[in-house]
Design an enzyme around this catalytic site. Sequence first.
Site, PDB file in Angstrom:
ATOM      1  N   ASP A 204      32.557  39.464  47.087  1.00 27.75           N
ATOM      2  CA  ASP A 204      31.938  38.461  47.951  1.00 27.75           C
ATOM      3  C   ASP A 204      31.912  38.836  49.432  1.00 27.75           C
ATOM      4  O   ASP A 204      32.945  39.192  50.002  1.00 27.75           O
ATOM      5  CB  ASP A 204      32.702  37.143  47.863  1.00 27.75           C
ATOM      6  CG  ASP A 204      32.861  36.631  46.449  1.00 27.75           C
ATOM      7  OD1 ASP A 204      32.393  37.296  45.516  1.00 27.75           O
ATOM      8  OD2 ASP A 204      33.471  35.566  46.295  1.00 27.75           O
TER       9      ASP A 204
ATOM     10  N   GLU B  61      31.251  28.268  43.216  1.00 30.74           N
ATOM     11  CA  GLU B  61      31.944  29.086  44.204  1.00 30.74           C
ATOM     12  C   GLU B  61      31.073  29.271  45.440  1.00 30.74           C
ATOM     13  O   GLU B  61      29.873  29.012  45.435  1.00 30.74           O
ATOM     14  CB  GLU B  61      32.309  30.462  43.622  1.00 30.74           C
ATOM     15  CG  GLU B  61      33.294  30.404  42.470  1.00 30.74           C
ATOM     16  CD  GLU B  61      33.763  31.778  42.034  1.00 30.74           C
ATOM     17  OE1 GLU B  61      34.987  31.942  41.887  1.00 30.74           O
ATOM     18  OE2 GLU B  61      32.920  32.676  41.829  1.00 30.74           O
TER      19      GLU B  61
END
Length: 502
Positions: A27, A209
């Site tokens: 990420d 998320e």
Amino acid sequence: MTAVTATTPDAFRPAMHYAARSTWLNDPNGLIFHEGIYHLYYQNNPEGNVWGNMSWGHATSTDLVTWVEQPVAIAYDELEDIYSGSIVFDRYNTSGFGTEARPPLVAVYTSAFKPASELSGVQAQSLAYSLDGGYTWTKYAGNPVLNRGSSEFRDPKVFRFESDAESYWIMVAVEALDFKVVFYSSLDLKKWELLSSFGPANATGGVWECPDLFPLPVDGDPENLKWVLTINLNPGGPNSGSAGQYFVGDFDGVTFTSSSTVTEGLQAPDRLGDYQWLDWGRDYYAAVSFSDVPDGRRLMIAWMNNWQYANEIPTSPWRSPMSLIREVSLQSVDGTPRLVQHVARELASLPSVHPPFTADDTEIAEGKHLLDSAAGSVQRIEASLSTGTAEEFGVIVRGEGTRGTRIGIRPAEGRIVVDRRESGQTGFHESFASTDAAPIQPTGNSYEVTIYVDHCSVEVFAQGGQITLSELIFPASTSTDVSVYACGGTATINSLKVTQLA
């Protein structure tokens, strides 16, 4: 650019995309433009090229094209892993971490507490601050600053909300297993007050998320401002595995109200095609935007991988690239505001190696047709194609013989597809070889497609950026052919331009 072969460890290292030198990344985190420099932080395993030991890696750029890998910014320790989050420039020193003369950068990240911690198993939000422009970081002694006692509370995106009456910090985070976005406010980044929540809604086939929330003018009209809430989920994407969705609506500083929700609560399994997706491909996840970009531009970047096979892709010693950076905007499509994406202008204007290959007003007969002088492995391909009698037609990139990655239009189905079943190495995971699709409608009788090709990826932008598909591919270094094709009839090239990028 150094020549590589399929057996060279760095064979698939991208030319246009960021990848760590020799470690794992996932990420993007803490994206910010500060003092003339773009900072890209990211989930990083500083000790290997598979997921683990989560820390914040760091890279910097002055132009969004060339990135310099910096030392690890915020490292894991025996008590916590450093999960995703964001960075703000605390220009008024509300946190007290800096001074009036030298305001701090403040990172808000998720502490994933380990067994050695008294908070073992908890995910809570913590702070670190930097007084040297983002290169070295000190963890706040009072961490965590926000603890719900949850094992799945993570990924804070923080920004400054300003109205005529007041100004304060907003945190957008998720309760991942509850498919819920939670909104908090703070005056000092240390004490947080719950404001509201959003969800479940639309896609809920996997954990939620990496949320983001930002305003954009519709059709460039500053008097018509809408807010975009992005939520990534894994699994549950439109073509299986990881993906990101978005909602358009209003935010009043307390509550986000969506005007684009299709289903409230848990999704209906057959509704995936009705939701708004950041990208329809397999490999665009954890997308978040940069803060404080000049001229109000909203720039986004994503991790270019999929949790189905992320640890097994055949790259070495590094593993996983980032996507190209995109500028996003809201445009009215059939009376509804939709997110439109274009490659950031800094990347869209990369110089060419030599004059481009072009073709105009040319029929594509049934079969595959090699384009002489168009071969390459780092390219931008701009095509306008019109349907004829063909059941499918399009472009094949990174090809060799009859094999390659197909980007095709299926007019009767109203679909654009990326077929990577013959894209080189596909056997490393049973889920990788795939044909992934997105809905598409012609403009008149034409389809407009721009394709960015790199050593290990294709990113497709169709119909002016209304539809995007991002896919990893792992072809041999000798697979550089470009072809056009038609199946079951003919089609027409209105215009085609293939540019080899430096």
